[in-house]
Design a protein around this motif. Structure first.
Motif, PDB file in Angstrom:
ATOM      1  N   LEU A 199      -3.723   3.225  -9.409  1.00 10.05           N
ATOM      2  CA  LEU A 199      -2.905   2.584  -8.383  1.00 10.05           C
ATOM      3  C   LEU A 199      -3.608   2.500  -7.034  1.00 10.05           C
ATOM      4  CD1 LEU A 199       0.512   4.205  -9.310  1.00 10.05           C
ATOM      5  CD2 LEU A 199       0.043   1.741  -9.241  1.00 10.05           C
ATOM      6  N   ILE A 200      -4.658   3.298  -6.841  1.00 11.92           N
ATOM      7  CA  ILE A 200      -5.313   3.375  -5.535  1.00 11.92           C
ATOM      8  C   ILE A 200      -6.808   3.054  -5.591  1.00 11.92           C
ATOM      9  CG2 ILE A 200      -5.866   4.921  -3.605  1.00 11.92           C
ATOM     10  CD1 ILE A 200      -2.892   4.227  -3.787  1.00 11.92           C
ATOM     11  N   LEU A 201      -7.531   3.743  -6.462  1.00 18.23           N
ATOM     12  CA  LEU A 201      -8.993   3.684  -6.435  1.00 18.23           C
ATOM     13  C   LEU A 201      -9.608   2.296  -6.615  1.00 18.23           C
ATOM     14  CD1 LEU A 201      -9.985   7.018  -8.204  1.00 18.23           C
ATOM     15  CD2 LEU A 201      -9.871   6.503  -5.756  1.00 18.23           C
ATOM     16  N   PRO A 202      -9.114   1.455  -7.517  1.00 13.76           N
ATOM     17  CA  PRO A 202      -9.755   0.143  -7.661  1.00 13.76           C
ATOM     18  C   PRO A 202      -9.737  -0.675  -6.364  1.00 13.76           C
ATOM     19  CG  PRO A 202      -8.360   0.571  -9.543  1.00 13.76           C
ATOM     20  CD  PRO A 202      -8.076   1.652  -8.539  1.00 13.76           C
ATOM     21  N   ALA A 203      -8.641  -0.606  -5.641  1.00 13.25           N
ATOM     22  CA  ALA A 203      -8.552  -1.363  -4.386  1.00 13.25           C
ATOM     23  C   ALA A 203      -9.415  -0.741  -3.301  1.00 13.25           C
ATOM     24  CB  ALA A 203      -7.102  -1.432  -3.921  1.00 13.25           C
ATOM     25  N   VAL A 204      -9.413   0.578  -3.220  1.00 13.81           N
ATOM     26  CA  VAL A 204     -10.211   1.261  -2.201  1.00 13.81           C
ATOM     27  C   VAL A 204     -11.700   1.042  -2.450  1.00 13.81           C
ATOM     28  CG1 VAL A 204     -10.846   3.536  -1.290  1.00 13.81           C
ATOM     29  CG2 VAL A 204      -8.446   2.983  -1.664  1.00 13.81           C
ATOM     30  N   ALA A 205     -12.105   1.151  -3.703  1.00 12.37           N
ATOM     31  CA  ALA A 205     -13.519   0.987  -4.047  1.00 12.37           C
ATOM     32  C   ALA A 205     -13.938  -0.485  -4.090  1.00 12.37           C
ATOM     33  CB  ALA A 205     -13.803   1.643  -5.398  1.00 12.37           C
ATOM     34  N   GLY A 206     -12.958  -1.375  -4.196  1.00 11.48           N
ATOM     35  CA  GLY A 206     -13.291  -2.794  -4.294  1.00 11.48           C
ATOM     36  C   GLY A 206     -13.866  -3.183  -5.637  1.00 11.48           C
ATOM     37  N   VAL A 207     -13.654  -2.355  -6.632  1.00  8.71           N
ATOM     38  CA  VAL A 207     -14.160  -2.611  -7.973  1.00  8.71           C
ATOM     39  C   VAL A 207     -12.959  -2.872  -8.886  1.00  8.71           C
ATOM     40  CG1 VAL A 207     -15.435  -1.660  -9.924  1.00  8.71           C
ATOM     41  CG2 VAL A 207     -16.154  -1.129  -7.587  1.00  8.71           C
ATOM     42  N   ALA A 208     -12.877  -4.071  -9.413  1.00  4.93           N
ATOM     43  CA  ALA A 208     -11.790  -4.476 -10.308  1.00  4.93           C
ATOM     44  C   ALA A 208     -10.415  -4.187  -9.713  1.00  4.93           C
ATOM     45  CB  ALA A 208     -11.944  -3.806 -11.672  1.00  4.93           C
ATOM     46  N   TRP A 249       0.828  -1.207   0.000  1.00  5.18           N
ATOM     47  CA  TRP A 249       0.000   0.000   0.000  1.00  5.18           C
ATOM     48  C   TRP A 249       0.864   1.260   0.000  1.00  5.18           C
ATOM     49  CZ3 TRP A 249      -4.724   1.191  -1.220  1.00  5.18           C
ATOM     50  CH2 TRP A 249      -5.731   0.236  -1.156  1.00  5.18           C
ATOM     51  N   ILE A 250       1.922   1.264   0.800  1.00  8.66           N
ATOM     52  CA  ILE A 250       2.807   2.437   0.861  1.00  8.66           C
ATOM     53  C   ILE A 250       3.472   2.657  -0.496  1.00  8.66           C
ATOM     54  CG2 ILE A 250       4.957   3.323   1.866  1.00  8.66           C
ATOM     55  CD1 ILE A 250       4.018   1.978   4.529  1.00  8.66           C
ATOM     56  N   ALA A 251       3.973   1.591  -1.099  1.00 10.09           N
ATOM     57  CA  ALA A 251       4.621   1.709  -2.412  1.00 10.09           C
ATOM     58  C   ALA A 251       3.635   2.214  -3.460  1.00 10.09           C
ATOM     59  CB  ALA A 251       5.216   0.363  -2.833  1.00 10.09           C
ATOM     60  N   ALA A 252       2.425   1.667  -3.468  1.00  2.50           N
ATOM     61  CA  ALA A 252       1.408   2.113  -4.433  1.00  2.50           C
ATOM     62  C   ALA A 252       1.034   3.568  -4.175  1.00  2.50           C
ATOM     63  CB  ALA A 252       0.179   1.219  -4.362  1.00  2.50           C
ATOM     64  N   GLY A 253       0.924   3.941  -2.910  1.00  6.82           N
ATOM     65  CA  GLY A 253       0.604   5.333  -2.575  1.00  6.82           C
ATOM     66  C   GLY A 253       1.692   6.291  -3.014  1.00  6.82           C
ATOM     67  N   LEU A 254       2.945   5.909  -2.793  1.00  2.98           N
ATOM     68  CA  LEU A 254       4.056   6.760  -3.229  1.00  2.98           C
ATOM     69  C   LEU A 254       4.058   6.912  -4.743  1.00  2.98           C
ATOM     70  CD1 LEU A 254       6.611   8.361  -2.620  1.00  2.98           C
ATOM     71  CD2 LEU A 254       7.877   6.214  -2.622  1.00  2.98           C
ATOM     72  N   LEU A 255       3.859   5.806  -5.444  1.00  4.24           N
ATOM     73  CA  LEU A 255       3.795   5.882  -6.909  1.00  4.24           C
ATOM     74  C   LEU A 255       2.620   6.746  -7.367  1.00  4.24           C
ATOM     75  CD1 LEU A 255       4.619   2.245  -8.078  1.00  4.24           C
ATOM     76  CD2 LEU A 255       6.016   4.291  -8.374  1.00  4.24           C
ATOM     77  N   ALA A 256       1.501   6.656  -6.666  1.00  2.34           N
ATOM     78  CA  ALA A 256       0.337   7.469  -7.031  1.00  2.34           C
ATOM     79  C   ALA A 256       0.641   8.955  -6.856  1.00  2.34           C
ATOM     80  CB  ALA A 256      -0.874   7.066  -6.199  1.00  2.34           C
ATOM     81  N   VAL A 257       1.327   9.315  -5.784  1.00  2.00           N
ATOM     82  CA  VAL A 257       1.701  10.722  -5.568  1.00  2.00           C
ATOM     83  C   VAL A 257       2.649  11.194  -6.667  1.00  2.00           C
ATOM     84  CG1 VAL A 257       2.981  12.274  -4.031  1.00  2.00           C
ATOM     85  CG2 VAL A 257       1.291  10.695  -3.089  1.00  2.00           C
ATOM     86  N   VAL A 258       3.616  10.357  -7.014  1.00  2.66           N
ATOM     87  CA  VAL A 258       4.560  10.693  -8.089  1.00  2.66           C
ATOM     88  C   VAL A 258       3.818  10.857  -9.410  1.00  2.66           C
ATOM     89  CG1 VAL A 258       6.459   9.753  -9.476  1.00  2.66           C
ATOM     90  CG2 VAL A 258       6.553   9.646  -6.980  1.00  2.66           C
ATOM     91  N   ALA A 259       2.926   9.927  -9.711  1.00  2.70           N
ATOM     92  CA  ALA A 259       2.170   9.979 -10.970  1.00  2.70           C
ATOM     93  C   ALA A 259       1.281  11.215 -11.015  1.00  2.70           C
ATOM     94  CB  ALA A 259       1.334   8.712 -11.143  1.00  2.70           C
ATOM     95  N   LEU A 260       0.625  11.520  -9.912  1.00  4.70           N
ATOM     96  CA  LEU A 260      -0.267  12.680  -9.869  1.00  4.70           C
ATOM     97  C   LEU A 260       0.512  13.979 -10.020  1.00  4.70           C
ATOM     98  CD1 LEU A 260      -3.166  13.662  -9.550  1.00  4.70           C
ATOM     99  CD2 LEU A 260      -2.795  13.688  -7.077  1.00  4.70           C
ATOM    100  N   SER A 261       1.615  14.109  -9.305  1.00  5.22           N
ATOM    101  CA  SER A 261       2.382  15.358  -9.403  1.00  5.22           C
ATOM    102  C   SER A 261       3.039  15.506 -10.772  1.00  5.22           C
ATOM    103  CB  SER A 261       3.419  15.452  -8.284  1.00  5.22           C
ATOM    104  OG  SER A 261       4.363  14.412  -8.390  1.00  5.22           O
ATOM    105  N   GLY A 262       3.629  14.426 -11.282  1.00  6.66           N
ATOM    106  CA  GLY A 262       4.231  14.490 -12.614  1.00  6.66           C
ATOM    107  C   GLY A 262       3.203  14.705 -13.705  1.00  6.66           C
ATOM    108  N   GLY A 263       2.067  14.039 -13.567  1.00  7.62           N
ATOM    109  CA  GLY A 263       1.006  14.182 -14.558  1.00  7.62           C
ATOM    110  C   GLY A 263       0.408  15.577 -14.561  1.00  7.62           C
ATOM    111  N   ALA A 264       0.165  16.115 -13.372  1.00 11.67           N
ATOM    112  CA  ALA A 264      -0.392  17.472 -13.290  1.00 11.67           C
ATOM    113  C   ALA A 264       0.584  18.487 -13.870  1.00 11.67           C
ATOM    114  CB  ALA A 264      -0.728  17.811 -11.842  1.00 11.67           C
TER     115      ALA A 264
END
Length: 128
Positions: free
Chosen positions: A62-71, A6-21
């Motif tokens: 990286l985050i939402l599918p697991a949190v939502a439990g959908v796919a 979870w920590i690794a996925a969260g870190l990657l999500a932050v990197v992806a969001l900041s780089g993408g934005a």
């Protein structure tokens, strides 16, 4: 192990969001002046913006599918796609700037993505 994934996925999500934005909302001429952003000077604006949008979607994947439990299988699929993105990023950075600290950062992100993909496809999948 689940917490580490979870920590690794969260870190990657932050990197992806900041780089993408940054890619999606900052002018490519300005991006070209940043360390590691030299490649944007010769790339089409639509390509840079499109890559930014894809990175924002990767952050969600990286985050939402697991949190939502959908796919939840989309989490390791997204991590595997991030591996491919980092390979492309490393090739691009070598072509434009040679070996640099940016390349090492990309290698670190690649390692995190391999960890998430292998962990979630393998011994620690999300259960439905």
């Amino acid at each position: 192990m689940d917490t580490a994934l979870w920590i690794a996925a969260g870190l990657l999500a932050v990197v992806a969001l900041s780089g993408g934005a940054t890619k999606a909302f900052v002018a490519k001429e300005r991006l070209a002046r940043f360390p590691g952003g030299e490649w944007t000077g010769s790339a089409a604006t639509g390509f840079v913006k499109g890559l930014g949008v894809l990175e924002i979607l990767a952050a969600a994947g990286l985050i939402l599918p697991a949190v939502a439990g959908v796919a939840p299988v989309l989490v390791p699929v997204t991590a595997a796609c991030w591996v491919l993105l980092m390979i492309g990023a490393m090739i691009t950075h070598v072509r434009y700037g040679g070996v640099s600290a940016v390349l090492l950062v990309n290698l670190f992100y690649l390692g995190l993505a391999v960890f998430v993909a292998a962990g979630r496809f393998g011994p620690h999948p999300f259960t439905a």
